[in-house]
Design an enzyme around this catalytic site. Structure first.
Site, PDB file in Angstrom:
ATOM      1  N   HIS A 169      -2.484  -1.043  -3.492  1.00  0.00           N
ATOM      2  CA  HIS A 169      -3.632  -0.145  -3.338  1.00  0.00           C
ATOM      3  C   HIS A 169      -3.464   1.076  -4.229  1.00  0.00           C
ATOM      4  O   HIS A 169      -2.623   1.938  -3.977  1.00  0.00           O
ATOM      5  CB  HIS A 169      -3.762   0.310  -1.876  1.00  0.00           C
ATOM      6  CG  HIS A 169      -4.110  -0.797  -0.933  1.00  0.00           C
ATOM      7  ND1 HIS A 169      -3.887  -0.711   0.418  1.00  0.00           N
ATOM      8  CD2 HIS A 169      -4.652  -2.027  -1.146  1.00  0.00           C
ATOM      9  CE1 HIS A 169      -4.290  -1.822   1.012  1.00  0.00           C
ATOM     10  NE2 HIS A 169      -4.755  -2.643   0.075  1.00  0.00           N
ATOM     11  N   ASP A 180      -4.495  -4.723   5.871  1.00  0.00           N
ATOM     12  CA  ASP A 180      -5.024  -5.493   4.743  1.00  0.00           C
ATOM     13  C   ASP A 180      -4.061  -6.602   4.327  1.00  0.00           C
ATOM     14  O   ASP A 180      -2.897  -6.342   4.035  1.00  0.00           O
ATOM     15  CB  ASP A 180      -5.287  -4.560   3.553  1.00  0.00           C
ATOM     16  CG  ASP A 180      -5.973  -5.269   2.400  1.00  0.00           C
ATOM     17  OD1 ASP A 180      -6.780  -6.175   2.667  1.00  0.00           O
ATOM     18  OD2 ASP A 180      -5.705  -4.909   1.237  1.00  0.00           O
ATOM     19  N   SER A 193       0.852  -1.184   0.000  1.00  0.00           N
ATOM     20  CA  SER A 193       0.000   0.000   0.000  1.00  0.00           C
ATOM     21  C   SER A 193       0.893   1.241   0.000  1.00  0.00           C
ATOM     22  O   SER A 193       1.730   1.387  -0.891  1.00  0.00           O
ATOM     23  CB  SER A 193      -0.954  -0.021   1.209  1.00  0.00           C
ATOM     24  OG  SER A 193      -1.862   1.053   1.146  1.00  0.00           O
ATOM     25  N   THR A 194       0.785   2.110   0.996  1.00  0.00           N
ATOM     26  CA  THR A 194       1.539   3.362   1.013  1.00  0.00           C
ATOM     27  C   THR A 194       3.038   3.104   0.924  1.00  0.00           C
ATOM     28  O   THR A 194       3.595   2.359   1.730  1.00  0.00           O
ATOM     29  CB  THR A 194       1.239   4.150   2.302  1.00  0.00           C
ATOM     30  OG1 THR A 194      -0.171   4.243   2.478  1.00  0.00           O
ATOM     31  CG2 THR A 194       1.836   5.546   2.224  1.00  0.00           C
ATOM     32  N   MET A 204      -0.078   1.127   5.045  1.00  0.00           N
ATOM     33  CA  MET A 204      -0.850   1.475   6.229  1.00  0.00           C
ATOM     34  C   MET A 204      -1.962   0.459   6.443  1.00  0.00           C
ATOM     35  O   MET A 204      -2.555  -0.037   5.485  1.00  0.00           O
ATOM     36  CB  MET A 204      -1.446   2.882   6.054  1.00  0.00           C
ATOM     37  CG  MET A 204      -2.211   3.399   7.264  1.00  0.00           C
ATOM     38  SD  MET A 204      -1.082   3.709   8.634  1.00  0.00           S
ATOM     39  CE  MET A 204      -2.263   4.236   9.893  1.00  0.00           C
TER      40      MET A 204
END
Length: 363
Positions: free
Chosen positions: A201, A297, A175-176, A294
């Site tokens: 993401h 997930d 993600s991030t 973050m």
């Protein structure tokens, strides 16, 4: 608790006003300045010392990327890019992430005011994450070999792993900070490695450009996944923004399944969906990789993968932009190895070679 200080940089007075309003409504942050161009922003950063800045991609007087590049070299700080949902906007945003921006928000091309207001939660969440993120300086130019030419990369192959490449599949969740982390893993994989299936993401409109960028950098072929296509060795498949990606078995082949559906863990695509399919369909032939991001997930599903026989690598805290998803994966007992980012691809290759050796010894 001190509030997070934010400086907004955007050439649109309307966008500056809306972002300022959204930020100032939050109890834990305040907009301490709003600049119409990077030159004004430079002075604001010097005098106001913000914790985070939001930066429009396309700016007057100085291009947003030029400004970001200078900022990350001279005064590295958390930056959230504000991008436009266009093909050029996606390409510029990916370059911004490469330069060190923490994350981005995609504003609509039309109906900008209402669109940004609808994104208020997303914007403020990303500012909070950025304020706590590990900052990367802009990458230094690659060292040149004698005579000024870049040193040639040493070719790497899987070295006679036989049919293992068709049996194994590598699964990556991020993600991030993950666009660059995933790139760092993929560029170090050989052209004949097993297939790689990736959930990063990202919103719709950005994953196609991201896949094309990776395809130009990597030895493997990288593309946005298409529903029903066969998953092949030496290829990487990116989950399309706005759709879940999973794998299924069709006879002797693995195929990609790209489907709409409700968000899982607030995400679509979701790492949880991909990793659950890895556990169910690929089992002990799966290798899992959890990179920076973050939230949580994919953490529980990665433990399900491990229970099904997969071998899992998790990025360590020191090299993560955000140590959320990796931390949760470790806490869930899903990690076989916790490694710095730069060690993941070499250890993955080593693991595949040792597995191939054991298979040959059993023959």
């Amino acid at each position: 608790m001190a509030k997070t200080k934010v400086v907004v940089v955007d050439d649109s007075a309307l966008v500056r006003s809306i972002l300022t309003e959204i930020i100032n409504r939050q109890p834990d942050m305040e907009c301490t300045g709003a600049a119409a161009d990077p030159l004004v922003a430079r002075e604001m950063i010097r005098t106001l010392n913000p914790d985070v800045i939001t930066l429009d991609v396309e700016m007057p007087k100085m291009d947003g990327l030029d400004f970001l590049s200078r900022l990350m070299r001279l005064r590295p700080m958390p930056v959230v890019m504000v991008s436009t949902l266009t093909e050029r906007g996606a390409e510029v945003t990916l370059k911004a992430l490469e330069l060190g921006a923490i994350d981005f928000v995609a504003k609509p091309k039309i109906g900008v005011a209402d669109g940004i207001r609808q994104l208020a939660q997303d914007i403020t969440d990303k500012i909070r994450v950025a304020a706590k993120a590990h900052i990367r300086r802009a990458p230094a130019p690659a060292p040149a070999a004698a005579g000024g030419a870049a040193a040639p990369a040493k070719p790497v192959t899987m070295a006679s792993i036989g049919r293992l490449s068709t049996e194994k599949i590598i699964f990556i969740g991020a993600s991030t900070g993950g666009t660059e982390a995933t790139k760092d893993v993929l560029v170090n994989l050989p052209a004949d490695c097993p297939a790689v299936v990736i959930t990063q993401h990202m919103p719709p409109g950005f994953t196609k450009s991201y896949a094309a960028r990776l395809d130009g950098l990597c030895k493997i072929r990288v593309k946005e996944a298409q529903d029903g296509e066969r998953i092949l060795p030496g290829h990487g498949y990116i989950a399309p923004g706005g759709f879940h990606l999973s794998v299924e078995r069709s006879g002797a082949n693995y195929i990609a399944r790209v489907q709409d559906g409700d968000p899982v863990n607030r995400h679509k695509p979701s790492v949880e969906v991909l990793f659950h399919s890895a556990a169910k369909v690929v089992g002990p032939n799966a290798l899992g990789i959890m990179l920076t991001g973050m939230g949580a997930d994919g953490a529980k599903a990665m433990k399900v993968m491990k229970d099904a026989g997969s071998y899992n690598f998790v990025q360590d805290e020191a090299t993560c932009v955000v140590f959320g998803m990796p931390r949760e994966a470790i806490a869930a007992g899903a990690a076989d190895e916790v490694l710095p980012l730069q060690q993941i691809a070499p250890r993955l290759i080593e693991r595949l070679r040792s597995t191939a050796g054991m298979s040959l010894n059993r023959v």
